[in-house]
Design an enzyme around this catalytic site. Structure first.
Site, PDB file in Angstrom:
ATOM      1  CB  THR A  85    -100.285  22.238 -30.493  1.00 12.83           C
ATOM      2  OG1 THR A  85     -99.571  21.028 -30.730  1.00 12.83           O
ATOM      3  CG2 THR A  85    -101.660  21.902 -29.928  1.00 12.83           C
ATOM      4  CB  SER A 104    -106.693  28.311 -33.436  1.00 11.87           C
ATOM      5  OG  SER A 104    -106.088  29.478 -32.945  1.00 11.87           O
ATOM      6  CB  THR A 105    -101.916  30.185 -35.337  1.00 16.37           C
ATOM      7  OG1 THR A 105    -102.584  31.013 -34.385  1.00 16.37           O
ATOM      8  CG2 THR A 105    -101.390  31.052 -36.471  1.00 16.37           C
ATOM      9  N   GLY A 163     -97.477  28.447 -33.209  1.00 16.31           N
ATOM     10  CA  GLY A 163     -98.026  29.698 -32.695  1.00 16.31           C
ATOM     11  C   GLY A 163     -97.414  30.056 -31.352  1.00 16.31           C
ATOM     12  CE  LYS A 209     -94.551  27.246 -28.583  1.00 15.49           C
ATOM     13  NZ  LYS A 209     -95.857  27.220 -29.250  1.00 15.49           N
ATOM     14  N   GLY A 226    -100.661  27.649 -23.711  1.00 14.57           N
ATOM     15  CA  GLY A 226    -102.088  27.853 -23.465  1.00 14.57           C
ATOM     16  C   GLY A 226    -102.901  26.639 -23.904  1.00 14.57           C
ATOM     17  CD  GLU A 267     -96.830  23.945 -28.240  1.00 18.15           C
ATOM     18  OE1 GLU A 267     -97.954  23.962 -28.744  1.00 18.15           O
ATOM     19  OE2 GLU A 267     -96.458  24.805 -27.419  1.00 18.15           O
TER      20      GLU A 267
HETATM   21  C1  ABF Z   1     -99.584  26.742 -29.292  1.00 18.34           C
HETATM   22  O1  ABF Z   1    -100.875  27.222 -29.483  1.00 18.34           O
HETATM   23  C2  ABF Z   1     -99.301  27.080 -27.935  1.00 18.34           C
HETATM   24  O2  ABF Z   1     -98.065  27.011 -27.402  1.00 18.34           O
HETATM   25  C3  ABF Z   1    -100.008  28.322 -27.664  1.00 18.34           C
HETATM   26  O3  ABF Z   1    -100.490  28.113 -26.388  1.00 18.34           O
HETATM   27  C4  ABF Z   1    -101.118  28.299 -28.624  1.00 18.34           C
HETATM   28  C5  ABF Z   1    -101.401  29.510 -29.436  1.00 18.34           C
HETATM   29  O4  ABF Z   1    -102.718  29.353 -29.770  1.00 18.34           O
HETATM   30  P1  ABF Z   1    -103.454  29.936 -30.986  1.00 18.34           P
HETATM   31  O5  ABF Z   1    -102.645  29.697 -32.207  1.00 18.34           O
HETATM   32  O6  ABF Z   1    -104.715  29.164 -30.944  1.00 18.34           O
HETATM   33  O7  ABF Z   1    -103.645  31.388 -30.665  1.00 18.34           O
HETATM   34  O8  ABF Z   1     -98.743  27.281 -30.205  1.00 18.34           O
END
Ligand code: ABF
Length: 222
Positions: free
Chosen positions: A28, A30-31, A82, A94, A96, A103
């Site tokens: 989950t 943005s990445t 991510g 993780k 955020g 996850e």
């Molecule tokens: C997930 O996305 C989370 O565990 C982590 O908090 C977050 C990373 O966010 P992004 O890819 O938006 O930087 O993987």
């Protein structure tokens, strides 16, 4: 390169880890969203995916990727997600995005965890990013006191004046001010507090591979 371009570069590079004909675990954030968009382009090569959040499931489906219930999947070769912070040993913070529990569950079923992140996520010591802890709502005050006793500053995550509610109907406490030199020990200690569902330290089962987006290209840590 912008941070989004770095994320996009690692998302593309992660396609190399997708195993043809298999089910893939998808994280989950943005990445991970950039990765889902890349996965959509090769969707005919995979059987489907298991999602770590409702948001990810929806995005996978919008690309025509079949989403499996984890209860119908015994194992999967790879989980791709991510992180908010990662160290050189592959231990991560993780959560955020408040999806830490699902996850961790999906990652636990996968044989390999591939972390995809922009280079700013690599740290020497975990903890600058507040550590997310998912808790049963009725336990939030007692858990917060116990987290405070571990040396951090606990804060209930609030959005629009209300506690953030996870996909599991729980709350998130973010712990500020920790300097986590022994991530696996802290992961265990926090998991032992009654009322905690999961904490955002992924150290006992960290990343096997990390693809980091940098201005010099994608770097691989393994
Ligand atoms: C997930 O996305 C989370 O565990 C982590 O908090 C977050 C990373 O966010 P992004 O890819 O938006 O930087 O993987």
């Amino acid at each position: 390169m912008t941070q989004d371009e770095l994320k996009q570069a690692v998302a593309k590079a992660a396609i190399e880890y997708v195993v043809d004909g298999e089910i893939i675990g998808v994280g989950t954030g943005s990445t991970a969203n950039f990765f889902i968009d890349e996965l959509g382009k090769i969707k005919d090569r995979i059987k489907g995916a298991v999602a770590s959040s409702e948001a990810t499931a929806e995005r996978l489906r919008s690309h025509g990727i079949k989403v499996f219930d984890l209860n119908d999947v015994d194992t999967m070769p790879v989980y791709i997600d991510g992180a908010d912070e990662i160290n050189a040993a592959g231990a991560m913070i993780k959560g955020g995005g408040a999806a830490l529990t699902r996850e961790k569950i999906v990652a636990s079923v996968a044989q390999k965890f591939v972390c995809i992140a922009d280079g700013s996520k690599l740290v020497d010591v975990l903890g600058k990013f507040p550590l997310p802890v998912e808790v049963i709502p009725m336990s939030q005050a007692v858990v917060a006191r116990k987290l405070g006793a571990l040396g951090g500053e606990p804060r209930l995550r609030i959005k629009d004046g209300k506690p953030v509610v996870t996909d599991n109907g729980c709350y998130i406490i973010d712990v500020l001010g920790l300097s986590i030199t022994e991530p696996a020990d802290i992961e265990d200690k926090i998991n032992n507090i009654v009322g905690v569902v999961t904490n955002g330290l992924f150290a006992r089962q960290g990343a096997n591979v990390c693809l980091l987006g940098t201005s010099e290209g994608v770097k691989k840590l393994e």
